[in-house]
Design an enzyme around this catalytic site. Structure first.
Site, PDB file in Angstrom:
ATOM      1  N   ASP A  32       0.827  -1.212   0.000  1.00  0.00           N
ATOM      2  CA  ASP A  32       0.000   0.000   0.000  1.00  0.00           C
ATOM      3  C   ASP A  32       0.862   1.263   0.000  1.00  0.00           C
ATOM      4  OD1 ASP A  32      -2.638   1.385   0.462  1.00  0.00           O
ATOM      5  OD2 ASP A  32      -1.568   2.061   2.258  1.00  0.00           O
ATOM      6  N   TYR A  37       3.439   9.803   0.286  1.00  0.00           N
ATOM      7  CA  TYR A  37       4.232   9.232   1.384  1.00  0.00           C
ATOM      8  C   TYR A  37       5.697   9.633   1.240  1.00  0.00           C
ATOM      9  CZ  TYR A  37       0.212   6.405   2.819  1.00  0.00           C
ATOM     10  OH  TYR A  37      -1.031   5.996   3.251  1.00  0.00           O
ATOM     11  N   HIS A 108      -7.749   9.134  -1.816  1.00  0.00           N
ATOM     12  CA  HIS A 108      -7.205   9.148  -0.455  1.00  0.00           C
ATOM     13  C   HIS A 108      -8.180   9.721   0.580  1.00  0.00           C
ATOM     14  CE1 HIS A 108      -2.928   9.245   1.455  1.00  0.00           C
ATOM     15  NE2 HIS A 108      -3.803   8.787   2.304  1.00  0.00           N
ATOM     16  N   ARG A 109      -8.813  10.829   0.221  1.00  0.00           N
ATOM     17  CA  ARG A 109      -9.772  11.466   1.137  1.00  0.00           C
ATOM     18  C   ARG A 109     -10.847  12.180   0.318  1.00  0.00           C
ATOM     19  NH1 ARG A 109      -8.761  11.676   6.475  1.00  0.00           N
ATOM     20  NH2 ARG A 109      -6.714  10.894   7.112  1.00  0.00           N
ATOM     21  N   ASN A 139     -10.953   6.608   3.685  1.00  0.00           N
ATOM     22  CA  ASN A 139     -11.501   7.626   4.601  1.00  0.00           C
ATOM     23  C   ASN A 139     -12.862   8.158   4.148  1.00  0.00           C
ATOM     24  OD1 ASN A 139      -9.138   7.791   6.420  1.00  0.00           O
ATOM     25  ND2 ASN A 139      -8.094   8.556   4.615  1.00  0.00           N
ATOM     26  N   GLN A 160     -10.365   2.084   2.499  1.00  0.00           N
ATOM     27  CA  GLN A 160      -9.314   2.008   3.522  1.00  0.00           C
ATOM     28  C   GLN A 160      -9.608   3.036   4.619  1.00  0.00           C
ATOM     29  OE1 GLN A 160      -4.720   3.091   3.577  1.00  0.00           O
ATOM     30  NE2 GLN A 160      -5.027   1.213   2.405  1.00  0.00           N
ATOM     31  N   THR A 261       4.846  -1.241   9.952  1.00  0.00           N
ATOM     32  CA  THR A 261       6.160  -1.240  10.590  1.00  0.00           C
ATOM     33  C   THR A 261       7.263  -1.474   9.552  1.00  0.00           C
ATOM     34  OG1 THR A 261       7.620  -2.340  12.161  1.00  0.00           O
ATOM     35  CG2 THR A 261       5.847  -3.695  11.227  1.00  0.00           C
ATOM     36  N   ARG A 266       9.213  -6.969  13.469  1.00  0.00           N
ATOM     37  CA  ARG A 266       7.809  -6.645  13.760  1.00  0.00           C
ATOM     38  C   ARG A 266       6.890  -7.098  12.624  1.00  0.00           C
ATOM     39  NH1 ARG A 266       9.231  -2.506  17.493  1.00  0.00           N
ATOM     40  NH2 ARG A 266       9.861  -0.907  16.020  1.00  0.00           N
TER      41      ARG A 266
HETATM   42  N1  NAP Z   1      -5.480   5.831   4.033  1.00  0.00           N
HETATM   43  C1  NAP Z   1      -4.918   6.651   4.902  1.00  0.00           C
HETATM   44  O1  NAP Z   1      -5.343   7.806   5.093  1.00  0.00           O
HETATM   45  C2  NAP Z   1      -3.724   6.156   5.688  1.00  0.00           C
HETATM   46  C3  NAP Z   1      -3.254   6.920   6.778  1.00  0.00           C
HETATM   47  C4  NAP Z   1      -2.149   6.431   7.489  1.00  0.00           C
HETATM   48  C5  NAP Z   1      -1.565   5.226   7.113  1.00  0.00           C
HETATM   49  N2  NAP Z   1      -2.044   4.519   6.046  1.00  0.00           N
HETATM   50  C6  NAP Z   1      -1.431   3.236   5.623  1.00  0.00           C
HETATM   51  O2  NAP Z   1      -1.408   2.362   6.723  1.00  0.00           O
HETATM   52  C7  NAP Z   1      -0.065   1.936   6.980  1.00  0.00           C
HETATM   53  C8  NAP Z   1       0.117   1.742   8.462  1.00  0.00           C
HETATM   54  O3  NAP Z   1      -0.136   2.952   9.142  1.00  0.00           O
HETATM   55  P1  NAP Z   1       0.669   3.393  10.446  1.00  0.00           P
HETATM   56  O4  NAP Z   1       2.122   3.266  10.171  1.00  0.00           O
HETATM   57  O5  NAP Z   1       0.129   4.685  10.897  1.00  0.00           O
HETATM   58  O6  NAP Z   1       0.182   2.332  11.505  1.00  0.00           O
HETATM   59  P2  NAP Z   1       0.732   0.981  12.195  1.00  0.00           P
HETATM   60  O7  NAP Z   1       1.017  -0.078  11.215  1.00  0.00           O
HETATM   61  O8  NAP Z   1      -0.262   0.729  13.262  1.00  0.00           O
HETATM   62  O9  NAP Z   1       2.070   1.402  12.942  1.00  0.00           O
HETATM   63  C9  NAP Z   1       3.326   1.402  12.351  1.00  0.00           C
HETATM   64  C10 NAP Z   1       4.140   2.498  12.990  1.00  0.00           C
HETATM   65  O10 NAP Z   1       4.215   2.259  14.397  1.00  0.00           O
HETATM   66  C11 NAP Z   1       5.572   2.042  14.765  1.00  0.00           C
HETATM   67  N3  NAP Z   1       5.603   0.930  15.726  1.00  0.00           N
HETATM   68  C12 NAP Z   1       4.805  -0.146  15.759  1.00  0.00           C
HETATM   69  N4  NAP Z   1       5.122  -0.929  16.805  1.00  0.00           N
HETATM   70  C13 NAP Z   1       6.129  -0.318  17.442  1.00  0.00           C
HETATM   71  C14 NAP Z   1       6.868  -0.610  18.609  1.00  0.00           C
HETATM   72  N5  NAP Z   1       6.623  -1.699  19.348  1.00  0.00           N
HETATM   73  N6  NAP Z   1       7.858   0.218  18.969  1.00  0.00           N
HETATM   74  C15 NAP Z   1       8.123   1.312  18.242  1.00  0.00           C
HETATM   75  N7  NAP Z   1       7.436   1.662  17.113  1.00  0.00           N
HETATM   76  C16 NAP Z   1       6.440   0.854  16.737  1.00  0.00           C
HETATM   77  C17 NAP Z   1       6.298   1.676  13.501  1.00  0.00           C
HETATM   78  O11 NAP Z   1       7.657   2.013  13.627  1.00  0.00           O
HETATM   79  P3  NAP Z   1       8.772   1.006  13.024  1.00  0.00           P
HETATM   80  O12 NAP Z   1       8.739   1.204  11.557  1.00  0.00           O
HETATM   81  O13 NAP Z   1      10.030   1.493  13.672  1.00  0.00           O
HETATM   82  O14 NAP Z   1       8.385  -0.369  13.455  1.00  0.00           O
HETATM   83  C18 NAP Z   1       5.558   2.512  12.466  1.00  0.00           C
HETATM   84  O15 NAP Z   1       6.011   3.861  12.503  1.00  0.00           O
HETATM   85  C19 NAP Z   1       0.820   3.013   6.346  1.00  0.00           C
HETATM   86  O16 NAP Z   1       2.096   2.516   6.000  1.00  0.00           O
HETATM   87  C20 NAP Z   1       0.008   3.375   5.135  1.00  0.00           C
HETATM   88  O17 NAP Z   1       0.254   2.426   4.104  1.00  0.00           O
HETATM   89  C21 NAP Z   1      -3.119   4.971   5.345  1.00  0.00           C
END
Ligand code: NAP
Length: 298
Positions: A32, A37, A108-109, A139, A160, A261, A266
């Site tokens: 994704d 990004y 996206h939005r 969204n 999403q 992540t 992880r």
């Molecule tokens: N459609 C939208 O509007 C939208 C918005 C936001 C995101 N997204 C998509 O969703 C994906 C995931 O979103 P997200 O990254 O916000 O959520 P996530 O998968 O819940 O969390 C990942 C983030 O949390 C950190 N993390 C997780 N476990 C950790 C731990 N134990 N210790 C330290 N850091 C930890 C990761 O860092 P590390 O990399 O260091 O593990 C990473 O920055 C994105 O990559 C994107 O593709 C979509």
């Protein structure tokens, strides 16, 4: 597999290579992206990874998003779902990813100034040129999705949305009917049900809750949930990360969890989330929810 890999954090080709290979090894095939990004860096780095692994492109699905314009308003971002913006955004993503096609494009939005007929026209152009294989949104609440579905000629088969043990609006909306707190969740009321009824796959972003319950608490309020997550991980013979993601996957809507992540260990820790969701009992699921919301359901 009901896991997708979220590429938002990819910013270095060697680390991205390891992350993408790890995701592939655990069985993930959906990647994704969004045009914004890292200001385009995530797509560029991913394109470099693809170039290192001939053949990989054809074994995976690349999804990207368009419609957010960083700094598009004085003082902040804007959303632009005009025909011209959609077409230009896709050209940019294709270029950065170094590929000739995007498997799925998500809006996206929502853009209040969007004209659905223009979106439909852009989708037709992109389909005819074989630049985009399928379309979806992100969204958007049920009425917005329904409105667009009536205008475009392709199926919109993905929505999403943020959904995790921390960001539970879609689930809260379903039980707070007739309750004083219901207004807070009103915009997404019925969205999960609409998606299920219309064969729209819900992709849950932030499904790992950004690590809140698995080693990166944001405040003391996260501790009791993190403790319960660890206890259930031990009981289920699973990792805490898989338990957190499993909480989302246990919902009967057959949700796909997008995990973002960049750390290979992880990514591996999330791999069994689907099986853990099957093993998770109702009581465990409700107990996690109760802990995370900080009070019982009404
Ligand atoms: N459609 C939208 O509007 C939208 C918005 C936001 C995101 N997204 C998509 O969703 C994906 C995931 O979103 P997200 O990254 O916000 O959520 P996530 O998968 O819940 O969390 C990942 C983030 O949390 C950190 N993390 C997780 N476990 C950790 C731990 N134990 N210790 C330290 N850091 C930890 C990761 O860092 P590390 O990399 O260091 O593990 C990473 O920055 C994105 O990559 C994107 O593709 C979509």
């Amino acid at each position: 597999m009901r896991l997708a890999y979220g590429c938002m954090g990819l910013d270095d080709v060697d680390r991205a290579d390891e992350a993408v290979r790890t995701a592939y090894e655990v069985g993930i095939r959906l990647f994704d992206h969004a045009d914004i990004y890292g200001g385009g860096t995530a797509e560029i780095v991913f394109g470099q990874v693809l170039a290192r692994h001939p053949g990989l492109r054809d074994e995976i699905e690349i999804q990207t998003k368009c419609g957010i314009v960083l700094g598009g308003a004085e003082g902040g971002n804007a959303y632009d779902l005009s025909r011209a913006h959609l077409l230009a955004s896709v050209e940019g993503s294709l270029e950065r990813l170094g590929t000739d096609r995007i498997d799925r494009l998500l809006l996206h939005r929502p853009d209040p100034l969007a004209r659905p007929a223009e979106i439909a026209d852009a989708f037709d152009v992109l389909t005819a040129a074989r630049k985009v294989g399928a379309f979806g949104v992100s969204n958007m609440a049920a009425p917005q999705l329904a409105h667009l579905r009536s205008a475009v000629r392709q199926p919109l088969d993905v929505n999403q949305l943020e959904l995790s043990l921390h960001h539970r609006d879609l689930i809260e909306a379903g039980v707070l009917v007739n309750h004083a707190d219901a207004a807070a969740y009103a915009p997404v009321t019925g969205t999960l049900e609409y998606c299920t009824d219309h064969a729209v796959t819900v992709q849950a972003y932030g499904a790992l809750a950004q690590g809140r319950f698995t080693g990166r608490p944001r405040g003391p309020e996260d501790e009791s949930t993190a403790t319960l997550v660890r206890r259930y991980a031990a009981e289920l013979g699973a990792t805490p990360e898989a338990v957190v993601v499993a909480w989302v996957l246990k919902h009967p809507a057959e949700i796909v969890a997008v995990v973002g992540t960049t750390e290979p260990h992880r990514i591996r820790a999330c791999a069994d989330a689907e099986q853990v969701a099957e093993a998770m009992t109702r009581e465990q699921w409700w107990s996690l929810w109760t802990a995370a919301r900080g009070k019982p359901v009404p």
